[in-house]
Design an enzyme around this catalytic site. Structure first.
Site, PDB file in Angstrom:
ATOM      1  N   CYS A 257       0.854  -1.177   0.000  1.00  0.00           N
ATOM      2  CA  CYS A 257       0.000   0.000   0.000  1.00  0.00           C
ATOM      3  C   CYS A 257       0.897   1.237   0.000  1.00  0.00           C
ATOM      4  O   CYS A 257       1.446   1.617   1.021  1.00  0.00           O
ATOM      5  CB  CYS A 257      -0.898   0.000   1.233  1.00  0.00           C
ATOM      6  SG  CYS A 257      -1.970   1.426   1.290  1.00  0.00           S
ATOM      7  N   LEU A 258       1.064   1.835  -1.170  1.00  0.00           N
ATOM      8  CA  LEU A 258       1.912   3.021  -1.283  1.00  0.00           C
ATOM      9  C   LEU A 258       1.297   3.944  -2.333  1.00  0.00           C
ATOM     10  O   LEU A 258       0.998   3.515  -3.443  1.00  0.00           O
ATOM     11  CB  LEU A 258       3.328   2.595  -1.694  1.00  0.00           C
ATOM     12  CG  LEU A 258       4.370   3.715  -1.815  1.00  0.00           C
ATOM     13  CD1 LEU A 258       4.609   4.383  -0.463  1.00  0.00           C
ATOM     14  CD2 LEU A 258       5.682   3.175  -2.355  1.00  0.00           C
TER      15      LEU A 258
END
Ligand code: ZN
Ligand code: ZN
Ligand code: ZN
Ligand code: ZN
Ligand code: ZN
Ligand code: ZN
Lengths: 496, 199
Positions: B92-93
């Site tokens: 998750c970026l």
């Protein structure tokens, strides 16, 4: 505006004899017989659901938005494209934007992503333009092939175009930003359209942008009807019922013609938006437990023959033993006295606090199911009544063909069916309201009124389904009573 | 479109290989096939983190619309981190999603991932179990992350007491990785991990 709205409603009433099949229940005026004609001004006092609104076509909305765009672009001396970015970013609050511009124009432009955050990083852009290397496609290009936004980040036109195409194919339009890292400057419409070549892409871009504009406008809302292109405009701050003038004329799906301006859920008076959201979430979470209720068949409580519910009415009569019973509680219909319709009422168990956690959970589920069952049931009845209406239409057609009266003679049946739908719709939405009400005298009053409304609705439903043997005066009398009960309940409990 | 993607990747590949980070062995990319649609990345665990001394392998898939869309990246090496799934390696970026910009490169991605290992964002978690431990039991989180780095990424810190607990479970017939996941998830509480595994 009020006068205009009223005129439109009158137009529909006048056309009652024109196209009876498509008369909508919302335009039935049960008070017309009361000689109460001086209603122009106190419409909202008389009808708690009254709202002022317009039903607009896309071109009309475009014109409306363009007026704001032009006005802002003239007062700030900016391009219409930039005016659109500002209006979209500020929910079309024209005066707000002008005030902010006067206070601090540069911070307005930065916050609206028209100008980049300082310090300006135009060096890299200049560098790429001078070296002729586009950092996105890593190809050497001549200087006139480059384009840049206010941030100065320079990329070749082919790359900009491709960037736009990829974004548009993902449904993005007003939110397309610069291709540089950490740059949030938005590409305004004129910039996008000057580089976008494919006609279908340009068209999609403009469609998506228009959608974004409507969605960001607090007074506008797309009609939720399937495939309906109309847009509603209302200045109401509160959740109100509005009805699309377009899909009303082309189909009989009623639920989606009514929607509140606040939340986008189908219209739900008397329940407020938050309660409605809570209720729908709960229903979704508990759907499995509640599934067993949704069966369409039940056994006759007397002779145990399996009977299927075929109309919207909850007053069932077993085709085998002729026993009259209530679909919801399977109790004797006669016991559901006309005065007090006990079936709609859920009695809280007063000993609940002393019981075990498990029993409490069971009790909570029981309570939920009581309300859910009725909510579901009325929603099903609404759908079944649509079929009933179709059946009525066919019946009348047959009668008219056989010279037994004209369409006008049978007109009252449609009015009755429309009114029934309106009443049942409100009744359905009283259950979430009741579920979340604190026990007490107010809840008792609510459930008393709900019970009365329910009893009158069932009576009306029965009379419509057996229209051939029901006297017209009787039916119209019942319509009047049911609508009065509905309006009384809304007046007392609609706190929007 | 695909032409730009291939051109860009070839160029970026050279850029990474020549970069100073490669010289310091901090990041690395390798080709998986000739078409430049898939690459293997590698980042070193940043110093002063539980990941220090570990080597983390990444799967990088380049979409046809690259660089107008971001590459699809996930961790191949198992890792204990709030923003990376301990099960699938999904990351998750923001820059791998809506904050991607066409001017970014593989090098930016690898360096951003390395930065993510140094500074987790537990409020935007990918792995809820890890994120919760990160917030509520920071020391336990550090130990667990270090242990995973040792086991899966070749990290230096052997932790006999944790290995011991895992052995207790493997002796009961539990597969080693499953035992590690259960213990990590329950803050190395042997009793609760056992309960969960046998329920
Ligand atoms: Zn380019
Ligand atoms: Zn920029
Ligand atoms: Zn409509
Ligand atoms: Zn609402
Ligand atoms: Zn029977
Ligand atoms: Zn009943």
């Amino acid at each position: 505006m009020t006068t205009e709205e009223y005129d439109t409603e009158m137009d529909y009433s006048d056309s009652d004899c024109g196209d009876p099949g498509y008369e909508d229940y919302y335009n039935v005026h049960p008070w017309d017989g009361e000689g109460d004609n001086d209603i122009d001004n106190d419409q909202s006092r008389r009808d708690p659901e009254y709202a002022v609104y317009d039903c607009l076509r896309i071109e009309e909305v475009e014109r409306l938005l363009n007026e704001d765009v032009e006005s802002l672009s003239n007062s700030l001396h900016i391009t219409p494209s930039l005016a659109k970015v500002l209006l979209h970013a500020h929910n079309w609050a024209l005066q707000d934007i002008i005030a902010k511009y006067r206070t601090n124009a540069s911070s307005l432009f930065i916050n609206s992503k028209i100008k980049p955050l300082p310090p300006l990083d135009s060096l890299s852009g200049l560098k790429s333009q001078r070296s002729g290397l586009c950092s996105v496609c890593v190809a050497i290009q001549s200087a006139e092939k480059f384009s840049t936004l206010t941030c100065g980040h320079s990329f070749c036109k082919d790359c900009w175009c491709m960037h736009f195409e990829v974004q548009i194919s993902q449904g993005i339009s007003t939110g397309i930003s610069c291709m540089a890292q950490d740059c949030n400057v938005l590409a305004p419409e004129d910039f996008v359209l000057s580089l976008l070549t494919k006609p279908n892409m340009r068209e999609r871009y403009q469609q998506f942008a228009f959608c974004d504009y409507v969605k960001s406008h607090p007074q506008l809302r797309f009609c939720p009807g399937p495939n309906c292109q109309m847009i509603m405009r209302s200045k109401e701050q509160r959740a109100k019922r509005v009805m699309c003038s377009s899909c009303k004329t082309c189909d009989l799906i009623r639920n989606c013609n009514n929607f509140s301006f606040r939340c986008g859920i189908d219209y739900h008076a008397p329940t407020d938006c938050n309660t409605m959201k809570k209720w729908l979430t709960k229903c979704a979470d508990d759907s499995e437990t509640a599934n067993y209720i949704s069966a369409h068949t039940k056994d006759c409580p007397k002779c145990h023959i399996c009977i299927e519910k075929n109309g919207g009415c909850n007053h069932m009569q077993c085709y085998n033993c002729k026993y009259d019973f209530c679909w919801m509680c399977l109790g004797d219909w006669k016991a559901h006295g006309s005065e007090y319709y006990v079936c709609s009422r859920y009695k809280e168990n007063p000993n609940i606090a002393h019981e075990s956690v498990l029993a409490q959970a069971r009790e909570a589920l029981k309570k939920y199911l009581h309300y859910y069952e009725r909510w579901e049931n009325h929603s099903k009845s609404l759908k079944l009544e649509e079929q009933t209406l179709e059946a009525i239409k066919m019946q009348i057609n047959k009668k008219v063909m056989n010279y037994s009266g004209t369409w006008i003679d049978w007109q009252h049946l449609f009015a009755a069916a429309s009114l029934l739908t309106r009443c049942r719709y409100t009744l359905q939405y009283t259950y979430p309201y009741a579920y979340y009400m604190e026990p007490g005298p107010r809840k008792e009053l609510f459930e008393y009124q709900q019970a009365q409304l329910e009893a009158e609705i069932e009576d009306l439903s029965w009379k419509i389904e057996h229209a051939e043997t029901t006297n017209r005066g009787d039916l119209e009398n019942q319509m009047d009573i049911a609508e009065k009960r509905r309006v009384t309940l809304l007046k007392d409990f609609l706190e929007v | 479109m695909a032409n730009i993607a291939a051109l860009r990747i070839q160029r970026e590949f050279k850029e990474v290989i020549r970069s100073e980070e490669v010289a310091k062995c901090a990041i690395k990319v390798e080709l998986v096939n000739d078409s430049f649609t898939e690459l293997k990345g590698e980042i070193a665990g940043p110093p002063d983190t539980p990941y220090e001394g570990g080597n983390f392998v990444l799967e990088i898939k380049v979409p046809e619309t690259y660089p107008f869309n971001p590459p699809k990246v996930r961790f191949i090496t198992k890792i204990w981190h709030p923003n990376i799934s301990s099960v699938t390696g999904a990351i998750c970026l923001d820059i791998l999603k809506d904050q991607w910009a066409a001017a970014m490169t593989l090098r930016t991605v690898l360096l951003s991932l390395q930065a993510l290992l140094s500074a987790a964002e537990p409020d935007d978690p990918q792995d809820a179990v890890v994120a919760r431990q990160y917030k509520e039991h920071p020391e336990m989180f550090r130990q667990t992350a270090k242990h995973w780095t040792y086991v899966y990424a070749g990290g230096p810190a052997k932790m006999p007491d944790l290995d011991d607990k895992i052995r207790r479970l493997t002796d009961m017939g539990i597969e080693e990785h499953n035992a590690r996941v259960a213990l990590s998830s329950y803050n190395w509480d042997l009793e609760r991990a056992t309960e969960q595994l046998f329920s």
